[in-house]
Scaffold this motif. Structure first.
Motif, PDB file in Angstrom:
ATOM      1  N   ALA A  84       0.813  -1.218   0.000  1.00  0.00           N
ATOM      2  CA  ALA A  84       0.000   0.000   0.000  1.00  0.00           C
ATOM      3  C   ALA A  84       0.845   1.265   0.000  1.00  0.00           C
ATOM      4  O   ALA A  84       0.414   2.308  -0.497  1.00  0.00           O
ATOM      5  CB  ALA A  84      -0.933  -0.012   1.209  1.00  0.00           C
ATOM      6  N   GLN A  85       2.058   1.182   0.547  1.00  0.00           N
ATOM      7  CA  GLN A  85       2.917   2.363   0.614  1.00  0.00           C
ATOM      8  C   GLN A  85       3.200   2.925  -0.772  1.00  0.00           C
ATOM      9  O   GLN A  85       3.308   4.138  -0.955  1.00  0.00           O
ATOM     10  CB  GLN A  85       4.221   2.018   1.323  1.00  0.00           C
ATOM     11  CG  GLN A  85       5.166   3.205   1.495  1.00  0.00           C
ATOM     12  CD  GLN A  85       6.435   2.832   2.228  1.00  0.00           C
ATOM     13  OE1 GLN A  85       6.613   1.700   2.660  1.00  0.00           O
ATOM     14  NE2 GLN A  85       7.333   3.783   2.374  1.00  0.00           N
TER      15      GLN A  85
ATOM     16  N   GLU B  64       0.289   5.365  -1.972  1.00  0.00           N
ATOM     17  CA  GLU B  64      -0.172   6.470  -1.127  1.00  0.00           C
ATOM     18  C   GLU B  64      -0.413   7.750  -1.908  1.00  0.00           C
ATOM     19  O   GLU B  64      -1.322   8.516  -1.591  1.00  0.00           O
ATOM     20  CB  GLU B  64       0.835   6.717  -0.004  1.00  0.00           C
ATOM     21  CG  GLU B  64       0.833   5.629   1.070  1.00  0.00           C
ATOM     22  CD  GLU B  64       1.861   5.894   2.152  1.00  0.00           C
ATOM     23  OE1 GLU B  64       2.667   6.845   1.982  1.00  0.00           O
ATOM     24  OE2 GLU B  64       1.873   5.156   3.146  1.00  0.00           O
ATOM     25  N   GLU B  65       0.390   8.014  -2.936  1.00  0.00           N
ATOM     26  CA  GLU B  65       0.251   9.262  -3.684  1.00  0.00           C
ATOM     27  C   GLU B  65      -0.539   9.082  -4.976  1.00  0.00           C
ATOM     28  O   GLU B  65      -0.655  10.028  -5.762  1.00  0.00           O
ATOM     29  CB  GLU B  65       1.638   9.836  -3.986  1.00  0.00           C
ATOM     30  CG  GLU B  65       2.442  10.186  -2.728  1.00  0.00           C
ATOM     31  CD  GLU B  65       3.793  10.782  -3.056  1.00  0.00           C
ATOM     32  OE1 GLU B  65       4.098  10.922  -4.262  1.00  0.00           O
ATOM     33  OE2 GLU B  65       4.535  11.117  -2.121  1.00  0.00           O
TER      34      GLU B  65
ATOM     35  N   LYS C 226      -9.291  -0.456  -4.138  1.00  0.00           N
ATOM     36  CA  LYS C 226      -8.668   0.745  -3.563  1.00  0.00           C
ATOM     37  C   LYS C 226      -8.886   1.998  -4.407  1.00  0.00           C
ATOM     38  O   LYS C 226      -8.249   3.026  -4.178  1.00  0.00           O
ATOM     39  CB  LYS C 226      -7.165   0.510  -3.364  1.00  0.00           C
ATOM     40  CG  LYS C 226      -6.849  -0.626  -2.386  1.00  0.00           C
ATOM     41  CD  LYS C 226      -5.339  -0.862  -2.284  1.00  0.00           C
ATOM     42  CE  LYS C 226      -5.024  -1.964  -1.274  1.00  0.00           C
ATOM     43  NZ  LYS C 226      -5.591  -3.266  -1.662  1.00  0.00           N
TER      44      LYS C 226
END
Length: 405
Positions: free
Chosen positions: A105-106, A109-110, A170
């Motif tokens: 998921a990191q 993030e953007e 997501k």
């Protein structure tokens, strides 16, 4: 007479052996051979030391790029040795290639989850640098599109499909694009960018799939993040367990090219190992793809076909338009198109293939690093955008007005 000659001969041989001159000559010959051998070895050692001193690999590869000769003499270093060198104490201090491609998921993030203000659709793309370049041009051609993307270095289809599945809940995309690069199809038989990209290994991992009872079953890698990799490389038991998993499931794993040894310090040995590694990789690849096309009997062929079916079916189930982007790069002609066309057409899966837009047989369509020239990326992007607009019933983006004279 024969008996006398025999005794005479034996007597002469004995005399010859006992002859002091013969002993001197034999001893001198042995010393000469030994000196020549030692001289040859000393010369090799001197050459080895000279290469390492003249063309050292940067001690800080994160901030200093190696010269072309430094890179050349380092290609044969063990994969493990290269990966350990990429590692820093933290993710931010590790080499960029070590950070790329991890499915977590990191890395999202953007990334946008909905269309940007003023845009009408979100397109989510999964693939590699080829697909990134094409989709970047799509976004330029139609400013009403917001782009979300996940990509890995030379990523194979199992990475792209896994990224799509990982990201499925997501975002609120209207279109999802699965990029498949012909030269990376062989990576379906791998679990990491380390094993089948030995010269410049990317450490990210991804599942390997198999088809059982018409369903895709994933073999998940034991290491799934850069942090886990860093921990495993400091823990011999964890590292050995990961290596054993690769040895069992990764077609391109080979202990001789993978495992780090003291011989990594020898420039000449690295050259020999590079030559051997290339031969090994070419042999493995030849079992999957030849100048005639992909091997239909290769077990991962069924996996790839099932993968595109599942990608399209689940996207349609979610109310999202699927697009499969077939990227036929140098050395692969239209082989990827020929392999997947029947499946795509049978299941009415929207797709674009580059083979008739920027033919892989025309060297003018490529730049030195193997990517398409910008003009080819733009042509492919135009086809992708046309397919999206036609399927969704969107009108083409208005042409920007020319500035007043």
């Amino acid at each position: 007479m024969q008996l006398r000659n025999l005794f005479t001969s034996n007597s002469d041989q004995s005399a010859s052996v006992d002859n002091p001159l013969t002993k001197v000559l034999t001893s001198k010959r042995a010393r000469t051979c030994a000196q020549a051998t030692l001289g040859f070895v000393a010369t090799l050692v001197a050459i080895d030391v000279a290469i390492n001193r003249l063309f050292p690999y940067p001690t800080d590869p994160l901030n200093t790029s190696p010269s072309s000769l430094s890179l050349y003499f380092d290609y044969g270093r063990s994969i493990e040795g290269k990966i350990r060198r990429q590692m820093g104490p933290t993710n931010d201090t590790s080499a960029p290639i070590a950070q790329a491609g991890w499915l977590n998921a990191q890395n999202l993030e953007e990334q946008p989850t909905v269309p940007e203000p003023g845009d009408d659709i979100l397109v989510a793309s999964y693939g590699m640098s080829f697909s990134l370049r094409v989709m970047g041009e799509v976004e330029k051609l139609d400013p009403r599109i917001t782009l979300r993307s996940m990509a890995g270095p030379a990523a194979p289809p199992n990475f792209s499909y896994s990224a799509y599945q990982f990201d499925r809940d997501k975002h609120q995309a209207n279109v999802v694009v699965l990029g498949i690069l012909a030269s990376s199809v062989k990576g379906l038989d791998a679990m990491t960018g380390m094993t089948w990209g030995a010269e410049v290994p990317a450490p990210y991992t991804f599942p390997k799939y198999k088809v059982e009872a018409g369903q895709l079953q994933a073999i998940q890698p034991q290491i799934q993040s850069l942090e886990q990799l860093r921990q495993a490389m400091q823990n011999p038991q964890q590292w050995d367990a990961f290596v054993n998993q690769l040895e069992t499931n990764d077609r391109f794993f080979n202990s001789f090219t993978f495992e780090q040894t003291a011989l990594d310090h020898s420039a000449l040995f690295r050259l020999l190992r590079r030559a051997w590694a290339k031969s090994y990789q070419d042999n493995r690849t030849a079992q999957i793809h030849t100048s005639d096309g992909f091997n239909e009997k290769w077990e991962q062929t069924a996996v790839l076909k099932q993968m595109v079916q599942d990608f399209a079916a689940t996207a349609k189930q979610d109310g999202i338009m699927p697009v499969v982007l077939l990227i036929n790069d140098r050395g692969y002609d239209d082989h990827l198109y020929q392999l997947l066309r029947p499946t795509l057409e049978r299941h009415s899966i929207p797709f674009v293939s580059t083979h008739d837009i920027a033919p892989a047989t025309d060297q003018k369509n490529f730049i030195a690093d193997g990517h398409f020239i910008p003009e080819a990326d733009q042509k492919i992007a135009a086809k992708v955008l046309e397919l999206i607009n036609t399927t969704l019933g969107r009108s083409p983006a208005p042409t920007p007005a020319s500035p007043p004279p």
